[in-house]
Design an enzyme around this catalytic site. Sequence first.
Site, mmCIF file in Angstrom:
data_model
loop_
_atom_site.group_PDB
_atom_site.id
_atom_site.type_symbol
_atom_site.label_atom_id
_atom_site.label_comp_id
_atom_site.label_asym_id
_atom_site.label_seq_id
_atom_site.Cartn_x
_atom_site.Cartn_y
_atom_site.Cartn_z
ATOM 1 N N GLU A 1 57.945 44.516 48.969
ATOM 2 C CA GLU A 1 57.962 45.619 49.933
ATOM 3 C C GLU A 1 59.328 45.739 50.608
ATOM 4 O OE1 GLU A 1 54.955 46.001 53.369
ATOM 5 O OE2 GLU A 1 54.015 46.963 51.636
ATOM 6 N N GLU B 1 61.658 47.409 48.319
ATOM 7 C CA GLU B 1 61.459 48.860 48.322
ATOM 8 C C GLU B 1 62.107 49.498 49.552
ATOM 9 O OE1 GLU B 1 57.520 50.456 46.654
ATOM 10 O OE2 GLU B 1 56.974 48.477 47.433
ATOM 11 N N CYS C 1 49.292 47.364 52.542
ATOM 12 C CA CYS C 1 48.483 46.140 52.475
ATOM 13 C C CYS C 1 47.016 46.357 52.803
ATOM 14 C CB CYS C 1 49.047 45.095 53.434
ATOM 15 S SG CYS C 1 50.748 44.667 53.073
ATOM 16 N N SER D 1 54.541 52.338 49.938
ATOM 17 C CA SER D 1 55.006 51.286 49.036
ATOM 18 C C SER D 1 53.982 51.125 47.922
ATOM 19 C CB SER D 1 55.137 49.976 49.816
ATOM 20 O OG SER D 1 55.098 48.860 48.958
ATOM 21 N N LYS E 1 37.984 45.152 51.541
ATOM 22 C CA LYS E 1 38.449 44.247 50.489
ATOM 23 C C LYS E 1 37.402 44.099 49.388
ATOM 24 C CE LYS E 1 42.540 43.104 52.024
ATOM 25 N NZ LYS E 1 43.754 43.461 51.253
ATOM 26 N N GLU F 1 38.021 47.096 47.385
ATOM 27 C CA GLU F 1 39.306 46.971 46.689
ATOM 28 C C GLU F 1 39.183 46.079 45.456
ATOM 29 O OE1 GLU F 1 43.936 45.960 47.873
ATOM 30 O OE2 GLU F 1 42.338 44.744 48.746
ATOM 31 N N GLU G 1 41.853 49.591 38.639
ATOM 32 C CA GLU G 1 43.263 49.285 38.370
ATOM 33 C C GLU G 1 43.602 47.822 38.622
ATOM 34 O OE1 GLU G 1 43.322 51.614 42.380
ATOM 35 O OE2 GLU G 1 42.115 51.513 40.547
ATOM 36 N N CYS H 1 44.093 43.367 61.221
ATOM 37 C CA CYS H 1 43.038 42.666 60.477
ATOM 38 C C CYS H 1 42.191 41.769 61.376
ATOM 39 C CB CYS H 1 43.654 41.833 59.361
ATOM 40 S SG CYS H 1 44.695 42.785 58.236
#
Length: 591
Positions: free
Chosen positions: A287, A290, A313, A333, A372, A375, A380, A517
């Site tokens: 990151e 980037e 994130c 990102s 999560k 996710e 992917e 979080c």
Amino acid sequence: MEMINLTINGVSLKAESGSTILNAAKIIGIKIPKLCNMEMKDIGFIHRQSCCRICLVEVDGVEDLLPACSTHIWEGMSISTNNIKVMTTRRTILELLLSDHPKSCLYCPKNHNCELQELAADLGIREVRIFGASIPHALKYTKAIVRDPNKCIKCRRCEAMCRDIQTCNVLSQAESGFRAVVETAFKENLEDPENKACTFCGQCVAVCPVAAIYETTYIWKLIEDLANPKKKVIVQVAPSVRVSLGEEFGLPPGTNVTGKMVSALRKLGFDEVFDTNFAADNTIMEEAAEVKERIEKYLSGDKDVRLPILTSCCPAWINFIEHNYPDMLDIPSTTKSPMEIFGSVAKNIWTKSQGIERENLVCVSIMPCLAKKYEAGRPEFHYRGNPDVDYSLSTRELASLLKQADINLCNMEESEFDNPLGVCTGAGAIFGRTGGVMEAALRTAYEWITEKELLDVNFYALRGIEEVRVAEVMIGSIPLKIGIAHGLGAARKLLDKIKNGEENFHAIEIMACKGGCVGGGGQPFHHGNFEIIEKRIAAIQEIDDKKIIRKSHDNPYIKLLYEKYFTSPLSPEAIRLLHTTYYPKNNSSSD
């Protein structure tokens, strides 16, 4: 501030003008029972729906009982919170709520954490004298969240959180009277193709007083895998878990239980116990690269470079931008989240170093976040049908599993994470709080852009709990305008200003949950007390402050990882394993 004189249960007091009866009563230690009310002024969540009516009180000169949560005080007001009329009415209301509520307390996910259950005990309910019809509803399952409308008490906290704080507008009251229930539009499942608004942030779960909405559990899947001799089972633990897990075992909020937690996980039977903070350091390598690349292109006059760069994130935040801002998907990102980077490194690199077949490795994550779970199931992040992270458990699920296994966290000895995927810097630790990802990225980007050592790694201007924070950070002689937002409603405000040309930034961090979080939907329930989240934030920062190494690119095991496998950030192999693609989604709840 004007002060108001009033009397509650014969006790005279002064309270600020504009206070509700409920809040005025707290001044003299009177606890008025409530169910629908929840107030977290630090984040702007004030839910005074007055729909449960449990908080009714009697006011002299007023014929009807009044809801304490939404009735403002006036000069000379005389209130009774505990006379026979009030107590009898409350009891009747509670019995009506219980009359058609499922009697499944013994195996309910919120058993011992249910506000309705606690209220029944406080009011001395030993039997329900009222019986009537009930309207059955089917349970709705997803990878992350389960909805059980049968247990809904129509407090509408979830609706208010989803609408007012997260601005997702997924949940709302359907029908009226006895048939009323909080539902999605057209009673769609949250994962239905037609329903593309839910981000699975889990904040609805965090505020539900009962178990009308709760996390999908993978506890027994994990138990089966741990018992399978053909499987090697490893675990990664997010930074926020270690400063909140102790709450489930009676420890004060913000207690750092890292060493005890590691020992407890080994006792459960995990073959290796690793740290997601290691992967957070890995995330920063990509990151920050980037950030450096885009900033340098911008400064060189490249008019095609896309700014601001947005952190990536938080999976709920990524879901949000895919749903609501599909025309801005080239801004974030492309670096995967730390959880997914860990899974990719573990299954594609670590397995080979250990002589393990990918299919025989079970990679489990312990996360503060319910998104999560979603996710981990995104296609992917699978290779030939095998996920990089097999499944994710919440902090609450880990606590439940430890208790089932008769493992008392408080009695565990301290131990260290396993290497090499268990070593982290202070920068990796602060991923758990709002502003932490951006601060970690700038610690590395500063040295890479200026080619000078950053002597003071503390970017104090990025810290705090204001929902939107704007700061100018000097990277050498280069002023960068940085934005920080936590909560999806705050993110929407920031993105709308960017889209409308009202604001310009170089980089922005967005986290879906208030506080970051540490306030995730899978954390121990805060029951409306935001001070708990603030204590977790302070504990996360203390971990960083005490670390000897506080910059991600100085992590010796990260350096070794790049020397052996990636060569450099943004290399072809790093792009293949550590980066991802985002996909636009139709948002049926927008406008």
